[in-house]
Write a protein that holds these residues in place. Sequence first.
Motif, PDB file in Angstrom:
ATOM      1  N   ALA A 347       0.841  -1.210   0.000  1.00 27.19           N
ATOM      2  CA  ALA A 347       0.000   0.000   0.000  1.00 27.19           C
ATOM      3  C   ALA A 347       0.874   1.257   0.000  1.00 27.19           C
ATOM      4  CB  ALA A 347      -0.933  -0.011   1.202  1.00 27.19           C
ATOM      5  N   ASP A 348       1.981   1.220   0.736  1.00 25.94           N
ATOM      6  CA  ASP A 348       2.907   2.370   0.719  1.00 25.94           C
ATOM      7  C   ASP A 348       3.442   2.598  -0.691  1.00 25.94           C
ATOM      8  OD1 ASP A 348       2.635   2.766   3.440  1.00 25.94           O
ATOM      9  OD2 ASP A 348       4.425   1.602   3.976  1.00 25.94           O
ATOM     10  N   ASP A 349       3.874   1.497  -1.326  1.00 27.18           N
ATOM     11  CA  ASP A 349       4.438   1.615  -2.681  1.00 27.18           C
ATOM     12  C   ASP A 349       3.395   2.160  -3.660  1.00 27.18           C
ATOM     13  OD1 ASP A 349       6.729   0.558  -1.662  1.00 27.18           O
ATOM     14  OD2 ASP A 349       6.831  -1.180  -3.008  1.00 27.18           O
ATOM     15  N   ALA A 350       2.193   1.578  -3.615  1.00 29.48           N
ATOM     16  CA  ALA A 350       1.155   2.008  -4.568  1.00 29.48           C
ATOM     17  C   ALA A 350       0.799   3.472  -4.341  1.00 29.48           C
ATOM     18  CB  ALA A 350      -0.090   1.130  -4.420  1.00 29.48           C
ATOM     19  N   PHE A 351       0.700   3.862  -3.063  1.00 35.34           N
ATOM     20  CA  PHE A 351       0.288   5.231  -2.747  1.00 35.34           C
ATOM     21  C   PHE A 351       1.314   6.257  -3.231  1.00 35.34           C
ATOM     22  CE2 PHE A 351      -0.438   8.793   0.323  1.00 35.34           C
ATOM     23  CZ  PHE A 351      -1.689   9.150  -0.160  1.00 35.34           C
ATOM     24  N   ALA A 352       2.561   5.786  -3.425  1.00 35.36           N
ATOM     25  CA  ALA A 352       3.613   6.705  -3.879  1.00 35.36           C
ATOM     26  C   ALA A 352       3.594   6.922  -5.394  1.00 35.36           C
ATOM     27  CB  ALA A 352       4.983   6.168  -3.451  1.00 35.36           C
ATOM     28  N   ARG A 354       2.284   8.613  -7.701  1.00 35.62           N
ATOM     29  CA  ARG A 354       1.421   9.784  -7.936  1.00 35.62           C
ATOM     30  C   ARG A 354       1.111   9.978  -9.407  1.00 35.62           C
ATOM     31  NH1 ARG A 354      -1.039   9.567  -3.731  1.00 35.62           N
ATOM     32  NH2 ARG A 354      -2.366  10.911  -4.994  1.00 35.62           N
ATOM     33  N   ARG A 355       2.086   9.640 -10.309  1.00 35.55           N
ATOM     34  CA  ARG A 355       1.866   9.906 -11.732  1.00 35.55           C
ATOM     35  C   ARG A 355       0.604   9.205 -12.221  1.00 35.55           C
ATOM     36  NH1 ARG A 355       3.689   5.829 -15.340  1.00 35.55           N
ATOM     37  NH2 ARG A 355       4.459   4.056 -14.146  1.00 35.55           N
ATOM     38  N   LEU A 356       0.211   8.093 -11.572  1.00 33.06           N
ATOM     39  CA  LEU A 356      -1.006   7.387 -11.979  1.00 33.06           C
ATOM     40  C   LEU A 356      -2.183   7.692 -11.052  1.00 33.06           C
ATOM     41  CD1 LEU A 356       0.436   3.894 -12.969  1.00 33.06           C
ATOM     42  CD2 LEU A 356       0.067   5.903 -14.393  1.00 33.06           C
ATOM     43  N   LEU A 357      -1.932   7.710  -9.744  1.00 34.49           N
ATOM     44  CA  LEU A 357      -3.041   7.943  -8.810  1.00 34.49           C
ATOM     45  C   LEU A 357      -3.696   9.298  -9.037  1.00 34.49           C
ATOM     46  CD1 LEU A 357      -1.813   6.476  -5.401  1.00 34.49           C
ATOM     47  CD2 LEU A 357      -3.484   5.523  -6.989  1.00 34.49           C
ATOM     48  N   ASP A 358      -2.896  10.274  -9.450  1.00 35.67           N
ATOM     49  CA  ASP A 358      -3.470  11.606  -9.683  1.00 35.67           C
ATOM     50  C   ASP A 358      -4.419  11.617 -10.887  1.00 35.67           C
ATOM     51  OD1 ASP A 358      -2.137  12.484  -7.474  1.00 35.67           O
ATOM     52  OD2 ASP A 358      -0.510  13.474  -8.569  1.00 35.67           O
ATOM     53  N   ASN A 359      -4.381  10.555 -11.695  1.00 36.84           N
ATOM     54  CA  ASN A 359      -5.302  10.461 -12.841  1.00 36.84           C
ATOM     55  C   ASN A 359      -6.634   9.822 -12.453  1.00 36.84           C
ATOM     56  OD1 ASN A 359      -3.235  11.337 -14.460  1.00 36.84           O
ATOM     57  ND2 ASN A 359      -2.732   9.325 -15.303  1.00 36.84           N
ATOM     58  N   ASN A 360      -6.682   9.231 -11.258  1.00 39.46           N
ATOM     59  CA  ASN A 360      -7.861   8.426 -10.916  1.00 39.46           C
ATOM     60  C   ASN A 360      -9.082   9.318 -10.693  1.00 39.46           C
ATOM     61  OD1 ASN A 360      -8.390   5.544 -10.549  1.00 39.46           O
ATOM     62  ND2 ASN A 360      -9.210   6.188  -8.566  1.00 39.46           N
ATOM     63  N   PRO A 361     -10.252   8.901 -11.200  1.00 42.16           N
ATOM     64  CA  PRO A 361     -11.425   9.781 -11.081  1.00 42.16           C
ATOM     65  C   PRO A 361     -11.861   9.999  -9.636  1.00 42.16           C
ATOM     66  CG  PRO A 361     -12.066   7.627 -11.929  1.00 42.16           C
ATOM     67  CD  PRO A 361     -10.558   7.669 -11.933  1.00 42.16           C
ATOM     68  N   SER A 365      -7.070   7.065  -1.088  1.00 45.66           N
ATOM     69  CA  SER A 365      -6.164   7.314   0.034  1.00 45.66           C
ATOM     70  C   SER A 365      -5.338   6.053   0.283  1.00 45.66           C
ATOM     71  CB  SER A 365      -6.953   7.665   1.290  1.00 45.66           C
ATOM     72  OG  SER A 365      -7.665   6.515   1.723  1.00 45.66           O
ATOM     73  N   ARG A 366      -4.313   6.197   1.109  1.00 45.23           N
ATOM     74  CA  ARG A 366      -3.527   5.013   1.444  1.00 45.23           C
ATOM     75  C   ARG A 366      -4.415   3.981   2.135  1.00 45.23           C
ATOM     76  NH1 ARG A 366      -1.626   1.910   5.067  1.00 45.23           N
ATOM     77  NH2 ARG A 366       0.379   0.857   4.826  1.00 45.23           N
ATOM     78  N   ALA A 367      -5.339   4.449   2.976  1.00 47.01           N
ATOM     79  CA  ALA A 367      -6.238   3.525   3.685  1.00 47.01           C
ATOM     80  C   ALA A 367      -7.165   2.804   2.690  1.00 47.01           C
ATOM     81  CB  ALA A 367      -7.055   4.283   4.719  1.00 47.01           C
TER      82      ALA A 367
END
Length: 377
Positions: A347-352, A354-361, A365-367
Amino acid sequence: MASLDSPITIVRPHLIEFGVGTAGKLGKWAAEKGYRRTLVISDAFNASRIDVLELKGEVSVFAEVTPEPDTANLEKVLAAANRADAELIVGFGGGSAMDLAKLAAVLAGSAQTLHAVVGPNKVHGPRKVALAQVPTTSGTGSEAGIRALVTDPATMAKLAVESLHMLADIAVIDPALTFSVPARTTAATGVDAMAHCVEAFTNRKAHPMVDIYAIEGTRLVGKYLARAVRDGNDAEARAGLSLASLYGGFCLGPVNTAGGHALAYPLGTRWHVAHGAANALIFPHVLAFNTPSAPEKTKAVMEALGRETSGNVTSVFDAAYAFCAELGIEMKLSGLGVPESDLDAMADDAFAIRRLLDNNPRDLSRADIRSIYAVAF
Ligand SMILES: NC(=O)c1ccc[n+]([C@@H]2O[C@H](COP(=O)([O-])OP(=O)(O)OC[C@H]3O[C@@H](n4cnc5c(N)ncnc54)[C@H](O)[C@@H]3O)[C@@H](O)[C@H]2O)c1
Ligand SMILES: [Fe+2]
């Protein structure tokens, strides 16, 4: 989401050859261009059949591309490219071979190192060699794009290089080359192609000019993936998936993926789960999570896959899960050998990413990510 009047940049390989039996067109094209020294970058399986490309002149082959390549694998490729001093570099294989071919085309004989070019637009051009891409899986769409991904073993993160200088001069997409892909890999890579389309379609940066490929790519996977998994020699189904993969590649360029790929990456980098298998396992979770933020588009996705849903989160999850599970894909993290004790680090790795998570509609959160992994476990 972007509207029709939002700016967008579209790039394509200069030439795209598509169709069953077209592999040999690469050799004819290279001969017409007058290239005398060619380096083919490939995995062991595909390296054993480079004759299908009908390349003339001096041809050397790097046959040691590994799935989900890391920086050590890239170093070997660069050493081979420096030795070969080729005029043409060919990526012949799945996304792994094609991504390393892109990097070899810009880094061999260059003063720039991999770490100097990670990120968008860092590569100094112009490129000194020609670049051709010949996909043998139908998943990544890497043949059409300007990105390359390599795993850094020190951080277990994917390093993403993005540059117009890595765009192919020619992509030769011969679905017959994918007949030999085993059923399990066919299923996983097919869902990867679909995930590129779906994550671009429901993306914050989604654009009407890309949506058209995204929804048609999804429809092609819905229509043909189960058929190709059942019968690998079904030429129409294989061609449908090769096209879906290409369309997924068209989506990756200007829009890119989002939460699904971000949550899938740690499975590959930390536990060596194949890229497609990781995406398939994560797909229903993130699609369902995103449903409240993209209800219309989620409905369109499920229709394109040929699945009726009532539109609520649970029915979307169930239908998307069934789509993947019916293809024989392992849908539990525990079933893939991922230990429960690693879910926090994942979860820490995925949350980092940002180049992809910032695209998510919808904000993840990390939780949220941790609880998706718990459910998927
Ligand atoms: N550049 C991009 O835009 C992009 C997009 C998505 C994924 N990727 C990257 O692509 C890589 C995954 O690529 P992939 O899913 O195509 O898998 P892959 O290239 O790693 O190949 C998977 C396995 O299938 C074998 N194989 C390939 N073609 C075959 C064939 N025709 N018959 C039998 N076996 C065959 C390979 O030898 C390998 O063992 C990952 O590193 C991922 O990060 C890149
Ligand atoms: Fe992918």
